[in-house]
Scaffold this active site. Structure first.
Site, PDB file in Angstrom:
ATOM      1  N   HIS A 116     -26.203  -0.888  -2.988  1.00  0.00           N
ATOM      2  CA  HIS A 116     -26.971  -0.590  -4.192  1.00  0.00           C
ATOM      3  C   HIS A 116     -28.311  -1.332  -4.137  1.00  0.00           C
ATOM      4  O   HIS A 116     -28.441  -2.384  -3.506  1.00  0.00           O
ATOM      5  CB  HIS A 116     -26.228  -1.055  -5.444  1.00  0.00           C
ATOM      6  N   CYS A 157     -19.169  -4.674  -8.507  1.00  0.00           N
ATOM      7  CA  CYS A 157     -20.222  -5.217  -7.645  1.00  0.00           C
ATOM      8  C   CYS A 157     -21.553  -5.312  -8.387  1.00  0.00           C
ATOM      9  O   CYS A 157     -22.223  -6.354  -8.349  1.00  0.00           O
ATOM     10  CB  CYS A 157     -20.359  -4.361  -6.390  1.00  0.00           C
ATOM     11  N   ASN A 158     -21.946  -4.238  -9.059  1.00  0.00           N
ATOM     12  CA  ASN A 158     -23.225  -4.258  -9.770  1.00  0.00           C
ATOM     13  C   ASN A 158     -23.216  -5.274 -10.901  1.00  0.00           C
ATOM     14  O   ASN A 158     -24.186  -6.022 -11.090  1.00  0.00           O
ATOM     15  CB  ASN A 158     -23.544  -2.859 -10.314  1.00  0.00           C
ATOM     16  N   ASP A 181       0.849  -1.184   0.000  1.00  0.00           N
ATOM     17  CA  ASP A 181       0.000   0.000   0.000  1.00  0.00           C
ATOM     18  C   ASP A 181       0.891   1.242   0.000  1.00  0.00           C
ATOM     19  O   ASP A 181       2.127   1.143   0.120  1.00  0.00           O
ATOM     20  CB  ASP A 181      -0.934   0.003   1.214  1.00  0.00           C
TER      21      ASP A 181
END
Length: 353
Positions: A225, A145-146, A38
């Site tokens: 969502h 995700c969608n 990171d």
């Protein structure tokens, strides 16, 4: 006969998705989390360090800054790449695409997330639909995700021979919950300026045979969502047959408004109550008492946890790239068992416990 060696996984980016992927990798008996890279030395990396996660800087400069902040650092990204068998890039949009050439030069298989374009890897992944195509590949992209939810639900209908075409409206959360104080929208709705919105074409990158069109609007909330779908089926069907098609997918979970699960926040609270880490909802949570069938038309709605739904897909993608499981069914079963993922009956059964 000796046991196969565990797959050493390197995670690049330790944000919303990265930390969940790292925890899921650590829960697999055929994988080991070698470390995470990171650019930050904030609370997320401090917690990871206390949990024994090996830390790497994204660059040598980042590694030095993290070390100065008191974090024990193993090295930089090049050293993590050299030590890992598979690389999972969970960095913000466009960063993974820039990193892809570095991964290719290393000869290590890698995964990027749905914020990157399909062309970055030439393959888009949802386990129930495209696992076979990822076997032994150099790289794949776990879709957003969608898009994951779209492919899961439409694949269930397609396998049952019920899917002709699908049209969906997506109510999209404004930002990730942990960044609600940074950005987002307030007291307004923001429609995506084009129809179809990008999720429909993205679903076709996983399965080109899908006839799907999506429209989307951002709403002033950050939990998850909400999708509404109108599907023309190949023929008239009964509700029970449609529910059976969805039940065949272990990653679609039945919920009912009649159980008090009539809003996104109550579903998230249920996930916390049943002990899911971060209240993760890995499944598509589909309201079965809201679902309606009118002849060959199907109408339904479901919830998508933008922080969690792609986590089991990423685990399956790791196995596919390494040929660690011969087919989707084998990998999905292992991942589901390790993360406590059930099928349609899993949430409904809470009513009877």
């Amino acid at each position: 006969m000796s046991e196969p060696e565990q797959i050493r996984v390197g995670v690049i980016g330790y944000g919303v998705i990265g930390k969940r992927v790292a925890q899921a990798v650590a829960a697999q008996d055929d994988m080991i989390l070698h470390g995470v890279a990171d650019v930050s030395a904030d609370w997320r990396l401090q917690v990871a360090s206390r949990q024994g996660v090996k830390l790497f800087g994204a660059t040598s400069k980042d590694a030095q800054a993290m070390q100065t902040a008191g974090l024990p650092i193993e090295g930089d990204l090049t050293q993590l790449i050299a030590a890992a068998d598979v690389l999972v890039d969970c960095t913000p949009k466009h960063v993974g695409a820039a990193n892809a050439e570095l991964y290719r030069r290393s000869g290590k298989p890698f995964i990027v997330q749905g914020g990157e374009k399909h062309e970055v890897t030439g393959h888009s992944f949802v386990a129930e639909s495209s696992y076979a195509g990822a076997l032994g590949r150099e790289a794949t992209r776990v879709v957003s995700c969608n898009t994951t939810s779209i492919v899961r639900t439409l694949t269930a209908l397609k396998r049952a021979g019920l899917l002709r075409r699908a049209r969906g409206t997506l109510l999209r959360r404004a930002t990730d919950p942990w960044e609600s104080d940074h950005s987002g929208i307030m007291n307004t709705l923001v429609p995506e300026p084009e129809i179809p919105s990008h999720q429909g074409p993205d679903a076709k990158s996983v399965d080109p045979d899908l006839d799907v069109v999506t429209m989307a609007v951002k709403v002033p909330e950050t939990l998850a969502h909400l999708h509404y779908w109108s599907v023309q089926m190949t023929r008239a069907a009964e509700k029970a047959e449609v529910l059976a098609a969805f039940k065949a997918s272990s990653r679609i979970a039945a919920i009912q408004t009649g159980d008090g699960l009539g809003a996104l926040n109550t579903v998230k609270e249920l996930m916390a109550d049943i002990g899911r880490p971060h209240a993760n909802l890995y499944e598509v949570a589909l309201w079965t008492d809201m679902l309606r069938v009118e002849g060959d038309e199907l109408f339904y709605a479901y919830m998508v946890d933008n922080q969690a739904i792609v986590i089991p897909e990423t685990i399956d993608a790791i196995r596919a790239l390494r040929r660690a499981a011969p087919d989707a069914e084998t990998s999905i079963a292992k991942t589901n068992a390790s993360l406590g993922i059930g099928g349609l009956e899993s949430l409904a059964s809470v009513r009877n416990t």
